[in-house]
Design a protein around this motif. Sequence first.
Motif, PDB file in Angstrom:
ATOM      1  N   TYR A   1       1.534  -4.928   3.811  1.00 30.48           N
ATOM      2  CA  TYR A   1       2.052  -6.098   4.534  1.00 30.48           C
ATOM      3  C   TYR A   1       3.482  -6.426   4.116  1.00 30.48           C
ATOM      4  CZ  TYR A   1       1.869 -10.936   6.380  1.00 30.48           C
ATOM      5  OH  TYR A   1       2.100 -12.113   7.059  1.00 30.48           O
ATOM      6  N   PHE A   2       3.807  -6.201   2.839  1.00 30.71           N
ATOM      7  CA  PHE A   2       5.136  -6.520   2.328  1.00 30.71           C
ATOM      8  C   PHE A   2       6.184  -5.456   2.641  1.00 30.71           C
ATOM      9  CE2 PHE A   2       3.653  -9.443  -1.364  1.00 30.71           C
ATOM     10  CZ  PHE A   2       3.690 -10.536  -0.520  1.00 30.71           C
ATOM     11  N   ASN A   3       5.767  -4.239   2.971  1.00 30.88           N
ATOM     12  CA  ASN A   3       6.773  -3.175   3.090  1.00 30.88           C
ATOM     13  C   ASN A   3       6.585  -2.279   4.309  1.00 30.88           C
ATOM     14  OD1 ASN A   3       4.476  -1.920   2.173  1.00 30.88           O
ATOM     15  ND2 ASN A   3       5.407  -0.981   0.376  1.00 30.88           N
ATOM     16  N   LEU A   4       6.127  -2.858   5.398  1.00 28.79           N
ATOM     17  CA  LEU A   4       6.024  -2.084   6.639  1.00 28.79           C
ATOM     18  C   LEU A   4       7.381  -1.530   7.068  1.00 28.79           C
ATOM     19  CD1 LEU A   4       3.613  -4.150   8.931  1.00 28.79           C
ATOM     20  CD2 LEU A   4       3.184  -1.935   7.878  1.00 28.79           C
TER      21      LEU A   4
ATOM     22  N   GLU B   1       0.824  -1.206   0.000  1.00 30.01           N
ATOM     23  CA  GLU B   1       0.000   0.000   0.000  1.00 30.01           C
ATOM     24  C   GLU B   1       0.856   1.254   0.000  1.00 30.01           C
ATOM     25  OE1 GLU B   1      -3.449   2.294   2.594  1.00 30.01           O
ATOM     26  OE2 GLU B   1      -2.792   0.307   3.174  1.00 30.01           O
ATOM     27  N   ASN B   2       0.770   1.975  -1.105  1.00 33.76           N
ATOM     28  CA  ASN B   2       1.373   3.309  -1.182  1.00 33.76           C
ATOM     29  C   ASN B   2       2.843   3.325  -0.783  1.00 33.76           C
ATOM     30  OD1 ASN B   2       1.236   5.997  -1.846  1.00 33.76           O
ATOM     31  ND2 ASN B   2       0.632   6.645   0.195  1.00 33.76           N
TER      32      ASN B   2
ATOM     33  N   GLN C   1       5.765   5.747  12.967  1.00 36.98           N
ATOM     34  CA  GLN C   1       4.459   5.138  12.763  1.00 36.98           C
ATOM     35  C   GLN C   1       4.311   3.881  13.621  1.00 36.98           C
ATOM     36  OE1 GLN C   1       5.021   4.800   8.437  1.00 36.98           O
ATOM     37  NE2 GLN C   1       3.142   5.978   8.181  1.00 36.98           N
ATOM     38  N   ALA C   2       3.091   3.610  14.026  1.00 32.64           N
ATOM     39  CA  ALA C   2       2.807   2.376  14.759  1.00 32.64           C
ATOM     40  C   ALA C   2       2.648   1.250  13.741  1.00 32.64           C
ATOM     41  CB  ALA C   2       1.539   2.541  15.587  1.00 32.64           C
ATOM     42  N   LEU C   3       3.658   0.419  13.605  1.00 40.63           N
ATOM     43  CA  LEU C   3       3.672  -0.616  12.579  1.00 40.63           C
ATOM     44  C   LEU C   3       3.226  -1.942  13.188  1.00 40.63           C
ATOM     45  CD1 LEU C   3       7.078   0.345  10.915  1.00 40.63           C
ATOM     46  CD2 LEU C   3       4.780   1.148  10.342  1.00 40.63           C
ATOM     47  N   ASN C   4       2.011  -2.334  12.906  1.00 37.23           N
ATOM     48  CA  ASN C   4       1.435  -3.545  13.476  1.00 37.23           C
ATOM     49  C   ASN C   4       1.388  -4.627  12.401  1.00 37.23           C
ATOM     50  OD1 ASN C   4      -0.195  -5.569  14.574  1.00 37.23           O
ATOM     51  ND2 ASN C   4      -1.392  -4.101  15.774  1.00 37.23           N
ATOM     52  N   ALA C   5       2.398  -5.484  12.387  1.00 42.12           N
ATOM     53  CA  ALA C   5       2.486  -6.515  11.359  1.00 42.12           C
ATOM     54  C   ALA C   5       1.348  -7.526  11.472  1.00 42.12           C
ATOM     55  CB  ALA C   5       3.834  -7.228  11.450  1.00 42.12           C
ATOM     56  N   VAL C   6       0.938  -7.839  12.693  1.00 45.91           N
ATOM     57  CA  VAL C   6      -0.155  -8.796  12.895  1.00 45.91           C
ATOM     58  C   VAL C   6      -1.448  -8.254  12.298  1.00 45.91           C
ATOM     59  CG1 VAL C   6      -1.596  -9.938  14.625  1.00 45.91           C
ATOM     60  CG2 VAL C   6       0.883  -9.845  14.931  1.00 45.91           C
TER      61      VAL C   6
ATOM     62  N   ASN D   1      12.382  -3.145  -0.893  1.00 43.76           N
ATOM     63  CA  ASN D   1      10.958  -3.130  -1.211  1.00 43.76           C
ATOM     64  C   ASN D   1      10.648  -4.197  -2.256  1.00 43.76           C
ATOM     65  OD1 ASN D   1       8.436  -2.089  -0.765  1.00 43.76           O
ATOM     66  ND2 ASN D   1       8.970   0.005  -1.327  1.00 43.76           N
ATOM     67  N   TYR D   2      10.302  -5.379  -1.801  1.00 42.41           N
ATOM     68  CA  TYR D   2      10.010  -6.478  -2.716  1.00 42.41           C
ATOM     69  C   TYR D   2       9.099  -7.480  -2.000  1.00 42.41           C
ATOM     70  CZ  TYR D   2      13.894  -8.366   0.038  1.00 42.41           C
ATOM     71  OH  TYR D   2      14.719  -8.741   1.072  1.00 42.41           O
ATOM     72  N   PRO D   3       8.419  -8.344  -2.747  1.00 43.65           N
ATOM     73  CA  PRO D   3       7.525  -9.319  -2.112  1.00 43.65           C
ATOM     74  C   PRO D   3       8.280 -10.288  -1.205  1.00 43.65           C
ATOM     75  CG  PRO D   3       7.039  -9.121  -4.447  1.00 43.65           C
ATOM     76  CD  PRO D   3       8.324  -8.381  -4.216  1.00 43.65           C
ATOM     77  N   ASN D   4       7.677 -10.595  -0.083  1.00 44.73           N
ATOM     78  CA  ASN D   4       8.193 -11.618   0.827  1.00 44.73           C
ATOM     79  C   ASN D   4       7.167 -12.747   0.842  1.00 44.73           C
ATOM     80  OD1 ASN D   4       8.829 -13.249   3.050  1.00 44.73           O
ATOM     81  ND2 ASN D   4       9.661 -11.538   4.224  1.00 44.73           N
ATOM     82  N   VAL D   5       7.439 -13.806   0.092  1.00 46.71           N
ATOM     83  CA  VAL D   5       6.426 -14.856  -0.034  1.00 46.71           C
ATOM     84  C   VAL D   5       6.249 -15.642   1.258  1.00 46.71           C
ATOM     85  CG1 VAL D   5       6.662 -15.050  -2.537  1.00 46.71           C
ATOM     86  CG2 VAL D   5       8.067 -16.489  -1.054  1.00 46.71           C
ATOM     87  N   ASP D   6       7.226 -15.589   2.150  1.00 43.52           N
ATOM     88  CA  ASP D   6       7.022 -16.191   3.475  1.00 43.52           C
ATOM     89  C   ASP D   6       5.816 -15.552   4.160  1.00 43.52           C
ATOM     90  OD1 ASP D   6       9.054 -18.153   3.808  1.00 43.52           O
ATOM     91  OD2 ASP D   6      10.525 -16.567   4.050  1.00 43.52           O
ATOM     92  N   LEU D   7       5.776 -14.223   4.136  1.00 42.31           N
ATOM     93  CA  LEU D   7       4.657 -13.508   4.739  1.00 42.31           C
ATOM     94  C   LEU D   7       3.352 -13.839   4.025  1.00 42.31           C
ATOM     95  CD1 LEU D   7       6.246  -9.959   5.252  1.00 42.31           C
ATOM     96  CD2 LEU D   7       6.003 -11.786   6.940  1.00 42.31           C
ATOM     97  N   LEU D   8       3.419 -13.902   2.704  1.00 45.07           N
ATOM     98  CA  LEU D   8       2.220 -14.202   1.927  1.00 45.07           C
ATOM     99  C   LEU D   8       1.652 -15.566   2.284  1.00 45.07           C
ATOM    100  CD1 LEU D   8       0.206 -13.722  -0.373  1.00 45.07           C
ATOM    101  CD2 LEU D   8       1.916 -14.683  -1.934  1.00 45.07           C
TER     102      LEU D   8
END
Length: 242
Positions: A17-20, A11-12, A27-32, A88-95
Motif C-alpha cells: 500500500y505504501f509503495n505501489l 510488500e516485497n 502492472q495493474a496497480l489498484n490502490a483502492v 520508498n517510505y511510509p505515507n501516514v496519510d494513506l495509513l
Amino acid sequence: MSLQLEEALFENNTLGYFNLHCGNSSQALNAVAHRDMVVEKLQQINRRAAKASDENTTTTMLMNAYHGTRLSGEMSYPNFKGDCRKLNYPNVDLLYQACDMAKVDCGHILIYRDPYAIMRSTNRRKFHNDSSIVAGIHMYTSMLSIIQTQLWTHSHRTLGCWSVLDPTEDVWQSIQRIFGWESRIEMAKAVRKIYWNPKPLLEEEKELIVPTIYAPYMDSFLRHHEDSVELCRQQAEANTHY
C-alpha cells in the motif's frame, strides 16, 4: 496478524500500500484494493483483540514490529535499497485513511538516531546508488522534511519520540504508558532481552564519517533532525491522554 499487516503496507519492495508507485508500470496497480486489504487486516486484528480482552481494556499493537521479513523492511525513511529508494517510505496519510475506515485508533511514534550514525550505516551498507556522501546527506535531509510535514499534518496522532541512543527517563515512561506495563521492573526485564544501547560516536569518528568539506550539507541535515525531534516532542507532550 501483525506480520500480515506489515506486508500489506510494504510488500516485497514494490507491491504494498505504501509503495505501489515503485512497481512496474506494466502492472495493474489498484490502490483502492490495497487500501481495502489494509482495512481488512486492521479489522481482523481489532476483532481478535476484542475477543481476547474485556470491553474496557485497550490493546496496543505495533504495525512495524519487524519480524525479520524482507518483505516489509523496517518501515524507515527511506525503506529498502534499489532504484526507488528515494520514494520508498511510509505515507501516514494513506495509513490513517485505512485506520479511519477500519474504525481503529492509530498513531505514530518517531524513532530516531544520531545523523552521523545514519551516515555511517549508509556508507557501510551502500544503501544509495550514488557513491557521493553529499547525495546521501541530501536524501536524508529530504526525508526529514517529509517527516516534519507528516508530523504537522497529523499532530494529534503523535504518541512518542524515542531515541535509539541513551533513551531518557521520559522515553521509558512513554514506553511504559503506551504499552501498558504496570511494573517498571517487568518492563526493564523485557527490554533487556531485545535492546542494547549503541556506543555514542566520538567527535573524531564523526569527522571520518562526514569530512568537514561537506559541512554545509551536514549542518542542514543536523538542523532538520533537531527541528523534527523538537516538533515531535512538543506534540507527544500534548497527546499524553492516549
